[in-house]
Design a protein around this motif. Structure first.
Motif, PDB file in Angstrom:
ATOM      1  N   ASN A  17       1.147  -7.609  -1.149  1.00  0.00           N
ATOM      2  CA  ASN A  17       1.037  -7.368  -2.396  1.00  0.00           C
ATOM      3  C   ASN A  17       0.306  -6.077  -2.888  1.00  0.00           C
ATOM      4  O   ASN A  17       0.493  -5.268  -3.516  1.00  0.00           O
ATOM      5  CB  ASN A  17       0.271  -8.302  -3.371  1.00  0.00           C
ATOM      6  N   ASP A  18      -0.703  -5.952  -2.249  1.00  0.00           N
ATOM      7  CA  ASP A  18      -1.530  -4.595  -2.470  1.00  0.00           C
ATOM      8  C   ASP A  18      -1.051  -3.289  -1.948  1.00  0.00           C
ATOM      9  O   ASP A  18      -0.923  -2.437  -2.741  1.00  0.00           O
ATOM     10  CB  ASP A  18      -3.042  -4.388  -1.705  1.00  0.00           C
ATOM     11  N   THR A  19      -0.099  -3.547  -1.029  1.00  0.00           N
ATOM     12  CA  THR A  19       0.710  -2.338  -0.634  1.00  0.00           C
ATOM     13  C   THR A  19       1.952  -2.017  -1.643  1.00  0.00           C
ATOM     14  O   THR A  19       2.113  -0.682  -2.007  1.00  0.00           O
ATOM     15  CB  THR A  19       1.604  -2.582   0.500  1.00  0.00           C
ATOM     16  N   ARG A  21       1.587  -2.745  -4.794  1.00  0.00           N
ATOM     17  CA  ARG A  21       1.286  -2.400  -6.155  1.00  0.00           C
ATOM     18  C   ARG A  21       0.677  -0.777  -5.964  1.00  0.00           C
ATOM     19  O   ARG A  21       0.966  -0.061  -6.964  1.00  0.00           O
ATOM     20  CB  ARG A  21      -0.152  -2.872  -6.242  1.00  0.00           C
ATOM     21  N   ARG A  22       0.436  -0.352  -4.718  1.00  0.00           N
ATOM     22  CA  ARG A  22      -0.034   1.168  -4.553  1.00  0.00           C
ATOM     23  C   ARG A  22       1.353   1.861  -4.456  1.00  0.00           C
ATOM     24  O   ARG A  22       1.369   2.920  -5.073  1.00  0.00           O
ATOM     25  CB  ARG A  22      -0.479   1.311  -2.969  1.00  0.00           C
ATOM     26  N   TRP A  23       2.356   1.370  -4.110  1.00  0.00           N
ATOM     27  CA  TRP A  23       3.727   1.984  -4.264  1.00  0.00           C
ATOM     28  C   TRP A  23       4.268   2.017  -5.657  1.00  0.00           C
ATOM     29  O   TRP A  23       4.582   3.022  -5.990  1.00  0.00           O
ATOM     30  CB  TRP A  23       4.858   1.189  -3.437  1.00  0.00           C
ATOM     31  N   ASP A  25       2.001   2.127  -8.186  1.00  0.00           N
ATOM     32  CA  ASP A  25       1.320   3.115  -8.835  1.00  0.00           C
ATOM     33  C   ASP A  25       1.565   4.541  -8.406  1.00  0.00           C
ATOM     34  O   ASP A  25       1.182   5.578  -9.317  1.00  0.00           O
ATOM     35  CB  ASP A  25      -0.112   2.921  -8.347  1.00  0.00           C
ATOM     36  N   ALA A  26       2.033   4.658  -7.426  1.00  0.00           N
ATOM     37  CA  ALA A  26       2.538   6.132  -6.855  1.00  0.00           C
ATOM     38  C   ALA A  26       3.972   6.369  -7.350  1.00  0.00           C
ATOM     39  O   ALA A  26       4.230   7.445  -7.044  1.00  0.00           O
ATOM     40  CB  ALA A  26       2.584   5.989  -5.292  1.00  0.00           C
ATOM     41  N   ARG A  28       6.556   5.086  -6.506  1.00  0.00           N
ATOM     42  CA  ARG A  28       7.679   4.830  -5.418  1.00  0.00           C
ATOM     43  C   ARG A  28       8.863   3.795  -6.015  1.00  0.00           C
ATOM     44  O   ARG A  28      10.004   3.921  -5.721  1.00  0.00           O
ATOM     45  CB  ARG A  28       7.156   4.123  -4.240  1.00  0.00           C
TER      46      ARG A  28
END
Length: 134
Positions: A17-19, A21-23, A25-26, A28
């Motif tokens: 989930n964290d990965t 969410r980072r995508w 935010d970026a 992607r």
């Protein structure tokens, strides 16, 4: 249109989930709050991200052999069981959320040194693929 919560989409992609969410935010992949207030990803956007990951295999440690091998469906996983007799071997793998079973010659399994814990790639080539809804 289908939408997916972050946890569902991460499960489909085989990432945390964290990965995901980072995508998000970026930038992607696009995401927006649904009527329930939870972050949701449109099915079409999730499909595009999944395709780009499969095509480029970025971040997954895969090496694309699409130009050298006709089997396009390649899944990285871990061998969980090997059952052999004198002629044949049954090799079980877990690739993300999927369990795959392969039948091959015992000689091939020995040559590949397949045993539980070995990292391997399952290449699937089939003229018949059954598709169903969950």
């Amino acid at each position: 249109m289908s939408t997916y919560r972050v946890a569902e989409a991460a499960g489909v992609l085989g990432v945390s989930n964290d990965t995901l969410r980072r995508w998000i935010d970026a930038g992607r992949v696009d995401a927006a709050a649904g009527e329930d207030g939870r972050t949701r990803i449109a099915g079409t956007d999730l499909a595009a991200l999944a395709k780009s990951l499969a095509d480029g295999a970025e971040g997954f440690g895969h090496v694309s052999r699409a130009t050298a091998v006709s089997a396009r469906n390649r899944m990285r996983g871990i061998v969980t069981a090997v059952k052999k007799d004198t002629v044949m071997a049954q090799v079980e793998m877990v690739c993300g959320p999927y369990r795959l079973v392969s039948l091959m010659s015992a000689e091939a399994a020995d040559d590949l040194r397949l045993e539980p814990g070995v990292l391997a790639i399952a290449s699937v080539k089939s003229t018949n693929v059954v598709v169903e809804l969950p």
